[in-house]
Design an enzyme around this catalytic site. Structure first.
Site, PDB file in Angstrom:
ATOM      1  N   GLY A  11       2.829   9.231  -5.631  1.00 24.53           N
ATOM      2  CA  GLY A  11       1.527   8.577  -5.678  1.00 24.53           C
ATOM      3  C   GLY A  11       1.572   7.090  -5.417  1.00 24.53           C
ATOM      4  N   LEU A  13       1.604   3.958  -2.288  1.00 21.59           N
ATOM      5  CA  LEU A  13       0.584   3.600  -1.308  1.00 21.59           C
ATOM      6  C   LEU A  13       0.416   4.663  -0.232  1.00 21.59           C
ATOM      7  CD1 LEU A  13      -1.469   1.580  -0.272  1.00 21.59           C
ATOM      8  CD2 LEU A  13       0.382   0.346   0.875  1.00 21.59           C
ATOM      9  N   ALA A  14       1.509   5.139   0.359  1.00 18.05           N
ATOM     10  CA  ALA A  14       1.410   6.140   1.430  1.00 18.05           C
ATOM     11  C   ALA A  14       0.740   7.411   0.922  1.00 18.05           C
ATOM     12  CB  ALA A  14       2.799   6.454   1.990  1.00 18.05           C
ATOM     13  N   ALA A  44       5.438  -4.043  -5.266  1.00 18.97           N
ATOM     14  CA  ALA A  44       5.433  -4.895  -4.067  1.00 18.97           C
ATOM     15  C   ALA A  44       4.708  -6.207  -4.342  1.00 18.97           C
ATOM     16  CB  ALA A  44       4.779  -4.161  -2.906  1.00 18.97           C
ATOM     17  N   ARG A 251      16.260 -10.509   6.680  1.00 19.78           N
ATOM     18  CA  ARG A 251      16.894 -10.249   5.389  1.00 19.78           C
ATOM     19  C   ARG A 251      18.372  -9.906   5.497  1.00 19.78           C
ATOM     20  NH1 ARG A 251      11.942  -6.836   2.572  1.00 19.78           N
ATOM     21  NH2 ARG A 251      10.761  -8.673   1.893  1.00 19.78           N
ATOM     22  N   SER A 348       6.743  -2.610   5.556  1.00 19.09           N
ATOM     23  CA  SER A 348       6.815  -1.325   4.848  1.00 19.09           C
ATOM     24  C   SER A 348       5.443  -0.873   4.366  1.00 19.09           C
ATOM     25  CB  SER A 348       7.782  -1.409   3.670  1.00 19.09           C
ATOM     26  OG  SER A 348       7.460  -2.495   2.835  1.00 19.09           O
TER      27      SER A 348
END
EC number: 1.4.3.16
Length: 464
Positions: A11, A13-14, A44, A251, A348
């Site tokens: 559950g 964001l996607a 996030a 990164r 992402s």
């Protein structure tokens, strides 16, 4: 109503975007998993990359993404995702999300990272979950042990040993950064269903590419100091004040530079004392540091790289389909070449929204029907997960070489743990061993340069 039952595992964001998109079209949708607050999406901080600011464009964002991914991205996928950024932005805004600003992050040509007080997930996830509940999405709390598959056909998912039957299943469980000793993400993100599907014949892709966030802070637990702090002007220095890297490099470059300094026995710090409005711009980071006795306006912040994001995962196509009809994967659990060898910061969450919207369209178009009415259940105990975490950190970490990878594979054989976790670790170690070059987040000290013959994705496939 459409006569179809869809189960979404996860559950974050996607998963929430997919659920809302489907239920709005009359599909019966269930989200199975822990609370949405227990997802990496909720943690996030920085935001979501949208190429919407003046002077920016889809093309520039695509080029930044491919440059960060070190040229093994699937270009069709990159164009597909980023060209849908306006749709993704509109979806969020129309469902009540209000962004408070935009930031510049490493690898981006423009300040295209849209944020909400640098704690974006904490604001976006509750809004979408509230909408999903109001629309009638069924939330089932629990731990999905495995995907029910019989003779290559989908039956549903197993929850507490019981088969919940669905016509379509969407895996949105996140990645496997929790299989590393040090991670700022959710420790439960260990890739169990990624390994489960690998053992059931579904290929995995690009598993050797694991992103380490350069600026983790290890206090009472492990936290991230968001990239946007460096975008606002913070500098990386050693204890004696030496600057040693461009803070806004991608990164992989920054994390490796910090790690190599630490191998020299030097502590590395983030100097944010020049950011006058730190408390207002980064309230979450400020509160965390103050609780740990650090005043970012006066003190240097000790940092270390931590496992953060896994570019690899369940191999899917541009429509987020796996090789099994009715089975899909989205977000960090999936891999179709969008990120290549290294994820561009804040891409992402963009991928989460776009993949959620796209998989909903795919399911509505295909209208899959359940392929099997039962399936074997094999779940037992997770076993010694911590030993796998130690192996992954020590042998599949920021800097790798042949002897260390082989040693990791040998140690893995002796660990008493769930085979699905072991196969995830094996996939990372094996593909890292086979990729005799350095590219993006994958760095081999015995092959320190990119090699043209490896300018391609990697696949891990068990013959079952």
């Amino acid at each position: 109503m459409i006569d179809m039952e869809v189960g979404i595992v996860g559950g974050g964001l996607a998963g929430l975007v997919a659920a809302i998109s489907l239920v709005e079209k009359g599909v019966d949708v269930s989200i199975i998993g822990p609370k949405s607050k227990d997802s990496n999406s909720y943690l996030a901080q920085a935001g979501i990359a949208f190429p919407l600011v003046e002077g920016d464009s889809i093309r520039i964002h695509v080029l930044d993404t491919i440059r960060a991914g070190k040229y093994i991205n699937d270009e069709e996928v990159v164009w597909n995702v980023i060209s849908k950024s306006t749709e993704a932005y509109s979806f969020l805004v129309s469902h009540g999300v209000t962004f408070t600003g935009n930031e510049l992050e490493g690898g981006h040509s423009h300040p295209r990272v849209f944020t909400i007080k640098s704690e974006t997930g904490k604001h976006v996830i509750p809004i979408l979950e509230k909408h999903a509940r109001e629309l009638g999405v069924n939330f089932v709390r629990g731990f999905v042990e495995e995907i029910g598959i019989k003779n290559g056909k989908l039956a549903g998912v197993f929850l507490n040993g019981e088969l919940l039957k669905f016509d379509a299943v969407v895996v949105a469980t996140g990645g496997f950064s929790g299989l590393y000793r040090f991670t700022a993400g959710v420790k439960e993100n260990i890739g169990l269903l990624i390994g489960d599907l690998a053992l059931k014949g579904v290929p995995l892709r690009d598993m050797e590419f694991v992103q380490f966030h350069p600026t983790g802070f290890i206090g009472r637990r492990t936290y991230l100091i968001t990239e946007a702090v460096r975008g606002a002007g913070a500098k990386l220095v050693t204890g004696d004040g030496e600057r040693f890297v461009n803070e806004l490099e991608t990164r992989d470059v920054v994390a490796r530079a910090i790690y190599l300094k630490m191998l020299e026995g030097k502590g590395v710090f983030l100097d944010a004392r020049g950011i006058e409005d730190f408390k207002d711009r980064f309230p979450y980071v400020y509160s965390v540091l103050k609780k740990e006795g650090i005043d970012p306006g006066k003190d240097l912040i000790p940092v270390t790289p931590v496992a953060h994001y896994t570019m690899g995962g369940i191999s899917v196509d541009i429509f987020y389909r796996t090789r099994i009809r009715g089975l899909y994967a989205i977000g960090e659990a999936a891999s179709n070449g969008f990120h290549g060898a290294n994820r561009l910061a804040s891409n992402s969450l963009l991928e989460c929204v776009v993949s959620g919207l796209e998989v909903a369209r795919t399911i509505l178009r295909e209208e899959p029907k359940r392929g099997a009415n039962d399936a074997p259940y094999n779940f037992d105990e997770l076993g010694d997960v911590d030993s796998i975490r130690e192996i992954m950190w020590n042998h599949a970490g920021i800097v790798r070489d042949k002897s260390s990878l082989l040693e990791g594979l040998k140690k893995l054989e002796g660990v008493e743990a769930d085979q699905r976790l072991k196969v995830v670790a094996k996939a990372v170690l094996t593909l890292a061993l086979e990729r005799e070059e350095s590219r993006g987040s994958h760095y081999r000290r015995d092959f320190p340069f990119m090699r043209k013959e490896f300018e391609r994705p990697s696949f891990f496939h068990l013959n079952v």
